[in-house]
Design a protein around this motif. Structure first.
Motif, PDB file in Angstrom:
ATOM      1  N   ALA A 128     -22.343  21.262   8.321  1.00 16.53           N
ATOM      2  CA  ALA A 128     -22.904  20.223   8.518  1.00 16.53           C
ATOM      3  C   ALA A 128     -22.948  19.668   9.857  1.00 16.53           C
ATOM      4  CB  ALA A 128     -22.689  18.853   7.482  1.00 16.53           C
ATOM      5  N   ASN A 129     -22.161  19.672  10.608  1.00 18.07           N
ATOM      6  CA  ASN A 129     -22.114  19.453  11.893  1.00 18.07           C
ATOM      7  C   ASN A 129     -22.635  20.374  13.037  1.00 18.07           C
ATOM      8  OD1 ASN A 129     -20.996  16.746  11.743  1.00 18.07           O
ATOM      9  ND2 ASN A 129     -19.090  17.607  11.023  1.00 18.07           N
ATOM     10  N   THR A 130     -23.250  21.551  12.611  1.00 19.79           N
ATOM     11  CA  THR A 130     -23.839  22.459  13.500  1.00 19.79           C
ATOM     12  C   THR A 130     -25.176  22.451  13.698  1.00 19.79           C
ATOM     13  OG1 THR A 130     -24.285  24.101  11.714  1.00 19.79           O
ATOM     14  CG2 THR A 130     -21.836  24.085  12.851  1.00 19.79           C
ATOM     15  N   ASP A 164     -14.715  37.961   7.830  1.00 23.54           N
ATOM     16  CA  ASP A 164     -15.361  37.163   8.667  1.00 23.54           C
ATOM     17  C   ASP A 164     -15.350  35.822   7.933  1.00 23.54           C
ATOM     18  OD1 ASP A 164     -17.056  35.668  10.175  1.00 23.54           O
ATOM     19  OD2 ASP A 164     -18.751  36.874  10.257  1.00 23.54           O
ATOM     20  N   ALA A 165     -14.469  35.025   8.296  1.00 25.30           N
ATOM     21  CA  ALA A 165     -14.420  33.756   7.478  1.00 25.30           C
ATOM     22  C   ALA A 165     -14.876  32.485   8.345  1.00 25.30           C
ATOM     23  CB  ALA A 165     -12.957  33.595   7.026  1.00 25.30           C
ATOM     24  N   ASN A 166     -15.695  32.796   9.274  1.00 23.49           N
ATOM     25  CA  ASN A 166     -16.236  31.825  10.022  1.00 23.49           C
ATOM     26  C   ASN A 166     -16.747  30.490   9.202  1.00 23.49           C
ATOM     27  OD1 ASN A 166     -17.890  30.059  11.744  1.00 23.49           O
ATOM     28  ND2 ASN A 166     -18.477  31.807  13.002  1.00 23.49           N
ATOM     29  N   PRO A 167     -16.242  29.252   9.413  1.00 26.14           N
ATOM     30  CA  PRO A 167     -16.626  28.198   8.486  1.00 26.14           C
ATOM     31  C   PRO A 167     -18.065  27.945   8.533  1.00 26.14           C
ATOM     32  CG  PRO A 167     -15.333  27.489  10.670  1.00 26.14           C
ATOM     33  CD  PRO A 167     -15.217  29.118  10.620  1.00 26.14           C
ATOM     34  N   ILE A 168     -18.944  28.489   9.435  1.00 28.67           N
ATOM     35  CA  ILE A 168     -20.260  28.101   9.458  1.00 28.67           C
ATOM     36  C   ILE A 168     -20.920  28.655   8.080  1.00 28.67           C
ATOM     37  CG2 ILE A 168     -21.086  30.187  10.622  1.00 28.67           C
ATOM     38  CD1 ILE A 168     -22.954  27.921  12.150  1.00 28.67           C
ATOM     39  N   HIS A 169     -20.001  29.673   7.592  1.00 32.52           N
ATOM     40  CA  HIS A 169     -20.657  30.398   6.433  1.00 32.52           C
ATOM     41  C   HIS A 169     -19.813  29.755   5.013  1.00 32.52           C
ATOM     42  CE1 HIS A 169     -22.167  33.030   9.092  1.00 32.52           C
ATOM     43  NE2 HIS A 169     -21.040  33.682   9.426  1.00 32.52           N
ATOM     44  N   LEU A 170     -18.712  29.255   5.286  1.00 29.44           N
ATOM     45  CA  LEU A 170     -18.020  29.074   4.008  1.00 29.44           C
ATOM     46  C   LEU A 170     -17.634  27.367   4.017  1.00 29.44           C
ATOM     47  CD1 LEU A 170     -15.398  31.963   4.639  1.00 29.44           C
ATOM     48  CD2 LEU A 170     -17.381  31.844   3.140  1.00 29.44           C
ATOM     49  N   CYS A 171     -17.885  26.546   4.709  1.00 35.05           N
ATOM     50  CA  CYS A 171     -17.488  25.011   4.581  1.00 35.05           C
ATOM     51  C   CYS A 171     -18.513  24.414   5.011  1.00 35.05           C
ATOM     52  CB  CYS A 171     -16.325  24.789   5.787  1.00 35.05           C
ATOM     53  SG  CYS A 171     -15.724  23.186   5.907  1.00 35.05           S
ATOM     54  N   ASP A 172     -18.867  23.616   3.900  1.00 36.40           N
ATOM     55  CA  ASP A 172     -20.078  22.651   3.851  1.00 36.40           C
ATOM     56  C   ASP A 172     -19.812  21.471   5.193  1.00 36.40           C
ATOM     57  OD1 ASP A 172     -21.498  23.595   1.906  1.00 36.40           O
ATOM     58  OD2 ASP A 172     -20.527  22.639   0.331  1.00 36.40           O
ATOM     59  N   ARG A 173     -18.511  20.896   5.182  1.00 34.52           N
ATOM     60  CA  ARG A 173     -18.255  19.954   5.978  1.00 34.52           C
ATOM     61  C   ARG A 173     -18.438  20.430   7.561  1.00 34.52           C
ATOM     62  NH1 ARG A 173     -12.690  16.716   5.363  1.00 34.52           N
ATOM     63  NH2 ARG A 173     -13.286  14.810   6.510  1.00 34.52           N
ATOM     64  N   TYR A 174     -17.887  21.440   7.803  1.00 33.76           N
ATOM     65  CA  TYR A 174     -18.079  22.230   8.936  1.00 33.76           C
ATOM     66  C   TYR A 174     -19.377  22.444   9.455  1.00 33.76           C
ATOM     67  CZ  TYR A 174     -17.467  25.276  13.054  1.00 33.76           C
ATOM     68  OH  TYR A 174     -17.635  25.832  14.228  1.00 33.76           O
TER      69      TYR A 174
END
Length: 147
Positions: A53-55, A41-51
């Motif tokens: 930040a916009n959630t 599960d590589a959902n960017p909500i878990h792995l990407c600060d930039r992504y």
């Protein structure tokens, strides 16, 4: 009940309604990365600060199933412990778990079914006293060791 430094072994006969166990764990960035690698599960909500930040959360959050795995750890090592067979689990995810949060996982015996040697356990995870996960688990238990 047999006890080890790593786990407790409870037979069905050892359990009583209201009995509970808990554990605490700080969720670290490494835990999230390892869980993503293991689960796929590589959902960017878990792995990407930039992504993230916009959630609506404004930052990265832990996988819900990473939090739920703390319940599994309790069931398999403390209550009921080794020998118990995990039959089912319901989960309600109530709030996000963020990097650095200290999660307290707790299970409590809610019902015992002697004729089937089964137990229903209330399960929850808390951060700062607020529920982030709730559910229930059913487990089958072994007989007490004959000695």
């Amino acid at each position: 009940m047999m006890t080890s430094t790593l786990y407790h072994v409870h037979a069905f006969e050892d359990l009583v309604v209201g009995q509970c166990e808990s554990l605490m764990r700080t969720v670290m960035e490494r835990d999230i990365s390892l869980f993503a690698d293991l689960s796929g599960d590589a959902n960017p909500i878990h792995l990407c600060d930039r992504y993230a930040a916009n959630t609506k959360f404004g930052q990265r959050i832990a996988h819900g199933m990473l939090t739920a795995s703390l319940v599994s750890a309790l069931l398999g090592t403390r209550l009921p412990g080794p020998g118990a067979v995990y039959l089912s689990q319901t989960l309600n995810f109530l709030a996000p778990v963020k990097i650095g949060d200290v999660v307290t996982a707790r299970v409590e015996v809610a019902e015992l079914v002697p004729e089937r040697r089964r137990a229903r356990l209330f399960c929850e995870c808390l951060v700062d006293g607020k529920a982030v996960l709730e559910g229930e688990a059913w487990v089958a238990l072994p007989r007490a060791a004959q000695g």
